[in-house]
Design an enzyme around this catalytic site. Structure first.
Site, mmCIF file in Angstrom:
data_model
loop_
_atom_site.group_PDB
_atom_site.id
_atom_site.type_symbol
_atom_site.label_atom_id
_atom_site.label_comp_id
_atom_site.label_asym_id
_atom_site.label_seq_id
_atom_site.Cartn_x
_atom_site.Cartn_y
_atom_site.Cartn_z
ATOM 1 C CG ASP A 1 6.334 58.654 74.972
ATOM 2 O OD1 ASP A 1 5.899 59.067 73.882
ATOM 3 O OD2 ASP A 1 7.432 58.092 75.093
ATOM 4 C CG ASP B 1 11.406 59.040 70.128
ATOM 5 O OD1 ASP B 1 11.384 59.791 71.115
ATOM 6 O OD2 ASP B 1 10.565 58.140 69.947
#
Length: 703
Positions: free
Chosen positions: A433, A498
């Site tokens: 990430d 997301d």
């Protein structure tokens, strides 16, 4: 090495044909379409207006430069302390090695050498990159050096690009190309959510796709030249003074890619770009990711129970997301402290991993190596490791600063931490990430270094992959903030967004599918109400929107009712049954949405899988018959609908004929479906169906 004056790269549906002049940049004879092997008209110099140059000047050329009679946007610009700002290359040489062609020339006055590297792939995609070398005895400041130039015809045309934000990535935009320039620049330090380096050009009977393989600052410029045609330039974007080449140094640009269509890019990404362990992709495992089901609340007994429930659902990979390290109870602390939290895992990660793998599941782990929280042991010990510009206070984002990966001690520290985790645990995948844009990107000498930071990231990922070649890596950056052909050359999956809301995912996944094959796009079934939008959706809608891609689950399976558990297990079983077709080379297709209705699927010789989803409520009184794309309809033959999922679709109204069509009682000729279409019933808003179509085989023995 040869002295050819004509060069052709690629073939079939997409080729680039060039002519090498005695001086100046290579002329683009043809771009797109079949190769042009002979064109005597290309050698005829075109005259200019009275106020033009006396001799013919460059026009449609690769990487044009300024100051020599080309008055468009220069793709290369630089100087040596204000001098040597012209660049007139000569003596072009050609070096061929397999599918790769390298063109090289020099300017003896500016003491600059330039190489243009071109490569063709079986998919029909062409790659291009530039390499500029300072052969002088003083530093050379490179202000701009694009990777590639491609040519679009004159006339009416539009550019299709992608914009968005966190949670709404890959929103499709169409701009009509006019008289001036179309410019897209990104300065976020990562690929970005809003300026993705992928575009399509459509016009004058031609359509092709272009992408830049770069995860940092970038630019795309479409420049209309004097005769009406358009040059398309792609490359990295430099900060002022960022790219200074010492004597003997060179700049290697990112690679730019061009191809005829989405299918070519799908094949290229799948077969030539992604570094699959073992050289080929295995079936993409259905994944349970723990983030939305747990956030930072890690309780070992609960996680084990979730893994057990996941295995019963048919899930094949368990990914432990953020919260397992340092004292990470929220997002303000512990980034950089990549040691297992002994409060949550007294015996380390081993007991959880052993339980997961004992169930037959793969185990994956979340990391965010590039970042550091000021509230961390690492930052307290090494505050100088964070990117900063002297005299200016750093500006945290999401309570994070960015580590300077160009410092060897920082890269070594991160590698050893990651290596220790992977070497001592049965980890099959890493969710890598990166949760903020870059600011204050200054090196130790005070100069900007965004490009160097991106390259240092690539070097770190490459180093991890070399040490652990069987571990798959997922690219995540606040969702879809780092999805490009540069990061995909070293990773195996992307987290598309997301936002797991199925309604939002319709447009996000459609946009991403213009360039990326479905099996690398992470798409998860999440809880209702959705954690990002608060919308409530049926489990069927959530599952159907996720099924064609790299399907996963983003919830705590222990919270499901028995009925929900059985239904989700059924959708996962359908996915795994259809996965060989959904992810087969050349099978996937997408249709443009009409009146809020989205359709996509996959086509094989003996089965077509068709997903149809309704986003907002239709405006029309009747839904338009759903046509299939010509490559699918062109298979021909008589077909029927063999299965409909769910068994009780959310139709607004269903006629007797539509009921018979859906039951398989009505056969149809597939060859007509690119024109007449399937007269499907209208779906209620925020619902979906899955249709399975099969051919009707005539029993010749019984007539």
């Amino acid at each position: 090495m040869t002295q050819d004056t004509t060069v052709t790269v690629g073939g079939g549906a997409f080729a680039l044909s060039l002519r090498l002049p005695p001086t100046g940049m290579p002329d683009i004879v043809a771009c797109g379409g079949p190769p042009v092997t002979e064109n005597p008209l290309a050698d005829i110099e075109r005259s200019s207006r009275v106020n033009g140059m006396d001799a013919a000047v460059p026009a449609a050329v690769l990487l044009p430069v300024g100051g020599l009679g080309f008055f468009g946007w220069p793709a290369i610009a630089g100087h040596r302390n204000g001098r040597d700002f012209l660049l007139e290359l000569s003596g072009w040489r050609v070096d061929r090695a397999g599918s790769r062609t390298t063109l090289t020339a020099r300017d003896p006055v500016a003491r600059i050498a330039l190489s243009i590297v071109l490569e063709s792939f079986p998919s029909g995609v062409i790659a291009m990159a530039s390499r500029l070398t300072n052969e002088g005895d003083a530093p050379y400041t490179l202000d701009r050096c694009a990777s590639a130039t491609f040519l679009a015809p004159a006339g009416e045309a539009e550019v299709i690009s992608f914009t968005g934000m966190w949670g709404r990535e890959f929103q499709t935009r169409r701009d009509r190309l006019g008289e001036g320039m179309w410019v897209r620049e990104n300065r976020r330090g990562r690929t970005s959510h809003d300026r993705v380096p992928m575009i399509m050009i459509a016009g004058s009977g031609q359509r092709f796709a272009l992408a830049l393989g770069w995860s940092g600052n970038h630019l795309i410029v479409i420049d209309r030249i004097d005769d009406g045609r358009r040059l398309i330039h792609l490359g990295a974007l430099f900060e002022p003074g960022e790219m200074i080449l010492p004597p003997g140094a060179r700049y290697d640009s990112p690679v730019a890619y061009a191809g005829p269509d989405s299918a070519a890019f799908h094949a290229f990404v799948r077969d030539s770009l992604i570094p699959w362990p073992g050289g080929r992709a295995t079936p993409r495992p259905v994944t349970l990711n723990t983030w939305e089901g747990n956030y930072f609340d890690h309780r070992l007994d609960s996680l084990k129970a979730q893994a057990t429930a996941a295995a019963a659902l048919g899930i094949e990979r368990f990914v432990l997301d953020d919260g397992w390290f340092g004292q990470r109870d929220d997002d303000t602390t512990s980034l950089g402290d990549w040691d297992v939290d002994p409060r949550k895992y007294p015996a380390g990660l081993g007991p959880l991993i052993d339980h997961v793998t004992g169930l037959g599941l793969q185990f994956g782990l979340w990391l965010e190596p590039e970042m550091v929280n000021p509230e961390s042991r690492l930052y307290r010990s090494h505050p100088d490791w964070a990117l900063r510009v002297d005299g200016y206070a750093p500006r945290p984002s999401r309570s994070q600063l960015v580590l300077d990966l160009t410092r060897p001690e920082v890269a070594d520290h991160l590698f050893h931490k990651i290596d220790a985790i992977l070497a001592n645990h049965a980890v099959s995948s890493v969710k890598w990430d990166m949760n903020r844009d870059l600011t204050h990107v200054g090196g130790r000498d005070g100069t900007a270094q965004t490009t160097a930071q991106t390259r240092a990231l690539y070097a770190l990922i490459d180093r991890v992959r070399a040490a652990h070649p069987t571990v798959e890596i997922e690219s995540c950056a606040s969702g879809g903030g780092r999805i490009d052909c540069g990061v995909l050359a070293r990773t195996h999956r992307v987290w598309t967004s997301d936002c797991t809301d199925a309604l939002e995912r319709l447009e996000i996944q459609r946009g991403a599918s213009a360039f990326l094959p479905p099996e690398i796009l992470g798409s998860h079934v999440s809880a209702s109400p959705n954690h990002q939008t608060g919308r409530r959706h049926t489990l069927a809608f959530r599952a159907l929107v996720a099924m064609a891609y790299h399907m996963g689950v983003e919830l705590n399976p222990l919270t499901l009712t028995p009925a929900e558990t059985a239904e989700l297990a059924g959708w996962i079983a359908h996915h795994k049954r259809l996965r060989p077709l959904l992810h087969a080379p050349g099978a996937a297709f997408h249709l443009d949405p009409v009146d809020g209705r989205y359709a996509w699927g996959a086509a094989g010789a003996d089965r077509i899988v068709l997903f149809v989803a309704q986003g907002p409520q239709m405006i029309a009184e009747q839904s338009l018959p759903l046509t299939l794309p010509p490559p699918v309809a062109g298979r021909g033959g008589r077909w029927r609908i063999s299965a409909v999922h769910p068994s009780d679709p959310a139709f607004v109204r269903l006629s007797d004929g539509q009921r018979r069509l859906l039951s398989g009682a009505i056969a149809f000729n597939l060859a007509t479906l690119d024109r007449s279409g399937l007269p499907l019933p209208m779906l209620r808003p925020e619902s979906a169906i899955l249709l399975e179509l099969e051919p009707i085989v005539r029993d010749t023995a019984n007539g």
